[in-house]
Design a protein around this motif. Structure first.
Motif, PDB file in Angstrom:
ATOM      1  N   PRO A 103       0.813  -1.222   0.000  1.00  0.00           N
ATOM      2  CA  PRO A 103       0.000   0.000   0.000  1.00  0.00           C
ATOM      3  C   PRO A 103       0.850   1.278   0.000  1.00  0.00           C
ATOM      4  O   PRO A 103       1.829   1.380   0.735  1.00  0.00           O
ATOM      5  N   ASP A 104       0.462   2.199  -0.847  1.00  0.00           N
ATOM      6  CA  ASP A 104       1.184   3.473  -0.985  1.00  0.00           C
ATOM      7  C   ASP A 104       1.250   4.189   0.363  1.00  0.00           C
ATOM      8  O   ASP A 104       0.303   4.167   1.137  1.00  0.00           O
ATOM      9  N   LEU A 105       2.371   4.850   0.647  1.00  0.00           N
ATOM     10  CA  LEU A 105       2.593   5.443   1.973  1.00  0.00           C
ATOM     11  C   LEU A 105       1.772   6.710   2.234  1.00  0.00           C
ATOM     12  O   LEU A 105       1.503   7.032   3.383  1.00  0.00           O
ATOM     13  N   ALA A 106       1.377   7.418   1.177  1.00  0.00           N
ATOM     14  CA  ALA A 106       0.635   8.674   1.408  1.00  0.00           C
ATOM     15  C   ALA A 106      -0.286   8.966   0.227  1.00  0.00           C
ATOM     16  O   ALA A 106      -0.116   9.957  -0.486  1.00  0.00           O
ATOM     17  N   PRO A 107      -1.290   8.099   0.017  1.00  0.00           N
ATOM     18  CA  PRO A 107      -2.092   8.210  -1.214  1.00  0.00           C
ATOM     19  C   PRO A 107      -2.898   9.502  -1.319  1.00  0.00           C
ATOM     20  O   PRO A 107      -3.162   9.957  -2.426  1.00  0.00           O
ATOM     21  N   THR A 108      -3.281  10.112  -0.179  1.00  0.00           N
ATOM     22  CA  THR A 108      -4.135  11.297  -0.254  1.00  0.00           C
ATOM     23  C   THR A 108      -3.347  12.601  -0.255  1.00  0.00           C
ATOM     24  O   THR A 108      -3.935  13.677  -0.369  1.00  0.00           O
ATOM     25  N   ALA A 109      -2.020  12.521  -0.118  1.00  0.00           N
ATOM     26  CA  ALA A 109      -1.215  13.748  -0.184  1.00  0.00           C
ATOM     27  C   ALA A 109      -1.166  14.233  -1.635  1.00  0.00           C
ATOM     28  O   ALA A 109      -1.071  13.421  -2.558  1.00  0.00           O
ATOM     29  N   PRO A 110      -1.246  15.564  -1.860  1.00  0.00           N
ATOM     30  CA  PRO A 110      -1.135  16.079  -3.228  1.00  0.00           C
ATOM     31  C   PRO A 110       0.202  15.635  -3.854  1.00  0.00           C
ATOM     32  O   PRO A 110       1.199  15.493  -3.136  1.00  0.00           O
ATOM     33  N   GLN A 111       0.205  15.460  -5.180  1.00  0.00           N
ATOM     34  CA  GLN A 111       1.423  14.950  -5.829  1.00  0.00           C
ATOM     35  C   GLN A 111       2.613  15.890  -5.600  1.00  0.00           C
ATOM     36  O   GLN A 111       3.751  15.436  -5.516  1.00  0.00           O
ATOM     37  N   ALA A 112       2.361  17.194  -5.467  1.00  0.00           N
ATOM     38  CA  ALA A 112       3.462  18.140  -5.220  1.00  0.00           C
ATOM     39  C   ALA A 112       4.170  17.785  -3.911  1.00  0.00           C
ATOM     40  O   ALA A 112       5.404  17.790  -3.838  1.00  0.00           O
ATOM     41  N   THR A 113       3.406  17.455  -2.857  1.00  0.00           N
ATOM     42  CA  THR A 113       3.987  17.073  -1.573  1.00  0.00           C
ATOM     43  C   THR A 113       4.698  15.724  -1.707  1.00  0.00           C
ATOM     44  O   THR A 113       5.806  15.537  -1.184  1.00  0.00           O
ATOM     45  N   ARG A 114       4.055  14.802  -2.421  1.00  0.00           N
ATOM     46  CA  ARG A 114       4.652  13.476  -2.616  1.00  0.00           C
ATOM     47  C   ARG A 114       6.008  13.604  -3.321  1.00  0.00           C
ATOM     48  O   ARG A 114       6.989  12.972  -2.919  1.00  0.00           O
ATOM     49  N   SER A 115       6.049  14.455  -4.340  1.00  0.00           N
ATOM     50  CA  SER A 115       7.292  14.612  -5.106  1.00  0.00           C
ATOM     51  C   SER A 115       8.404  15.176  -4.222  1.00  0.00           C
ATOM     52  O   SER A 115       9.561  14.774  -4.336  1.00  0.00           O
ATOM     53  N   LEU A 116       8.015  16.093  -3.333  1.00  0.00           N
ATOM     54  CA  LEU A 116       8.981  16.687  -2.407  1.00  0.00           C
ATOM     55  C   LEU A 116       9.627  15.605  -1.540  1.00  0.00           C
ATOM     56  O   LEU A 116      10.832  15.564  -1.347  1.00  0.00           O
TER      57      LEU A 116
END
Ligand SMILES: [Fe+2]
Length: 512
Positions: A293-306
């Motif tokens: 399972p993805d670690l932070a699926p509901t975080a915006p992609q900008a935050t995920r990329s960071l």
């Protein structure tokens, strides 16, 4: 409010006032006593006998039992692992009671509790809560791996009106390596005895009233009936009820409320009996790079990329199917009946402060949301919307996350449009004795120090870079003390030695 300087003296006074039996080994009984489900007129009293048979429960307002308030026969049965339980009624409000179980010349520890004041009485109430306690030794050792439950001892010594042992009161599947999971009733009984062998937990349960509540590890990690099956649920309920004096019914689960005078009502939510499968079930939310399972699926992609710099899998976008599952309005944490019941009870409550005793966090922090309220996003939004429209002076107290986290329970934080507060605060506390959240993050990422990094940068960092928690102490065995008056609700975080946790309150909410 007590100050740090006064705390040792108060602790010493409170210790002197502990029941005489607590500490001395009682013949014919082990594992202490407990007073649960305390109201202004009743309590459920508990002990465990070494042998089956008939016992007498004695209750008195006098610690020498010269005058009995109640004297009741109770049976210890092997089908309940020789545990003894009996509800006593007809108690007076705001009164100290003593109790013990007796057979011939043998008697249990002496227990003590104070009944709740009547709803009309304006009285300052102080209680503490924590949870997540595992006494499992490492293989080859006899010493509990984490600690000796000192946090429970500190809670017991504080002289509170009552305490709450809030979930993961055993670890059926211990995080201590090399430990086989306890899945049968018999194996779970052994887990309760393993924890209760520690005097700290006996002191917590015997020194004043204790509300016991479960979370997932009384069953199995991140438990849902839909995913783990009915046998694990039935066995978990049975073993928990044998060792925790609680009121449970098939219809209502562990949902219950308790009134403590004019200023406080507690609402215990059952977040295991009626919830839907997690959104991550059937690999719907698996990250293509990790296969889990993805670690932070509901975080915006900008935050995920960071954060992909630290956790590369966050660079991969999340599937729409996963996001749809998390938002699916047909999925539920409480079940429709419990949610409706909670709303009715909150609307009807005349208490100044309404404290929701919550198994899993409801504030937003994005990391692995599946087992928490964020993983049941539609019901979370619905509940928050209802609370902000229909109630005042509501707060959440929570364990499960193995960290002390304080924040507004926001409708949204990093999403488009920026933070939107509900005005409702959540306080999480603990753990008593298991891997702390910071160390769990370290082990999840495989990099020492990443727990601290996530805490400092993401939990404490202000939006839009982080979620801006008012406290994030993620690596300390701990509990929280809550003091409720007509005007204020104060939360004071303490480590297992009773010392204040730096940069973490005390926090005072003012009644509206
Ligand atoms: Fe836990």
């Amino acid at each position: 409010m007590k100050t740090l300087a006064k705390a040792p003296m108060l602790a010493a006074v409170a210790l002197l006032a502990l029941p005489a039996g607590a500490g001395a080994a009682a013949r014919g009984f082990h594992f202490g006593v407990a007073a649960g489900e305390v109201t202004s007129s009743s309590a459920v009293l508990w002990a465990r006998a070494d042998r089956p048979g008939s016992y007498i429960l004695e209750v008195s307002t006098d610690r020498r039992f010269r005058l009995h308030v109640a004297r009741r026969r109770v049976a210890a049965r092997p089908s309940h692992d020789n545990t003894l339980q009996r509800r006593v009624r007809g108690l007076r409000p705001d009164t100290t009671y003593w109790y013990r179980f007796v057979k011939g010349r043998r008697h249990s520890d002496l227990g003590r509790f104070r009944s709740a004041p009547s709803p009309r009485k304006a009285k300052t109430i102080r209680f503490a809560f924590s949870g997540d306690a595992d006494a499992q030794p490492a293989p080859g050792s006899t010493k509990p791996f984490y600690n000796l439950f000192q946090a429970y001892r500190a809670m017991a010594r504080a002289g509170n009106a009552f305490n709450i042992n809030l979930g993961d009161t055993i670890y059926s599947d211990s995080e201590v390596g090399g430990t086989p999971p306890a899945l049968s009733v018999r194996a779970k009984w052994a887990k309760y005895r393993q924890n209760l062998a520690l005097r700290s937990l006996q002191l917590l349960r015997g020194s004043t009233g204790v509300y016991s509540h479960w979370d997932d590890h009384e069953f199995v990690n991140d438990f849902t009936r839909a995913e783990s099956g009915e046998k694990i649920y039935a066995d978990g309920v049975r073993a928990f009820r044998d060792y925790a004096p609680v009121r449970w019914t098939a219809r209502d689960g562990l949902y219950r409320t308790f009134r403590w005078g004019r200023n406080l009502e507690l609402f215990f939510l059952d977040e295991r009996s009626f919830r839907s499968a997690k959104a991550s079930a059937n690999h719907v939310c698996d990250n293509p790079r990790t296969g889990s399972p993805d670690l932070a699926p509901t975080a915006p992609q900008a935050t995920r990329s960071l954060f992909a710099v630290v956790v590369p899998s966050l660079a991969a976008p999340v599937s729409q199917q996963c996001l749809d599952a998390i938002d699916d309005p047909s999925r539920t944490m409480l079940g429709r009946a419990q949610l409706a019941r909670l709303e009715r009870a909150l609307a009807a409550s005349t208490a100044r402060w309404k404290v929701i005793v919550n198994e899993v966090p409801i504030q937003q922090f994005y990391a692995l949301p599946y087992d928490r309220w964020e993983g049941y996003a539609a019901e979370r939004a619905e509940l928050l919307d209802w609370l902000t429209k229909h109630t005042r002076n509501v707060t959440f107290v929570t364990t499960d996350v193995h960290a002390n986290l304080v924040n507004d329970v926001r409708f949204q934080t990093l999403e488009q449009g920026g933070p939107r507060d509900s005005g409702i605060t959540e306080f999480t506390a603990g753990p008593v004795a298991t891997m702390t959240f910071a160390k769990e993050i370290d082990s999840a990422t495989g990099q020492a120090g990443s727990g601290k990094l996530v805490t400092d940068v993401f939990f404490k960092g202000a939006p839009p870079n982080g979620v801006g928690m008012r406290c994030a102490a993620t690596d300390v065995f701990s509990f929280a003390e809550v003091t409720v008056t007509a005007r204020t609700l104060t939360v004071d975080y303490r480590d297992q030695d009773g010392r204040r946790i730096p940069d973490c309150g005390p926090f005072t909410l003012r009644a509206r």
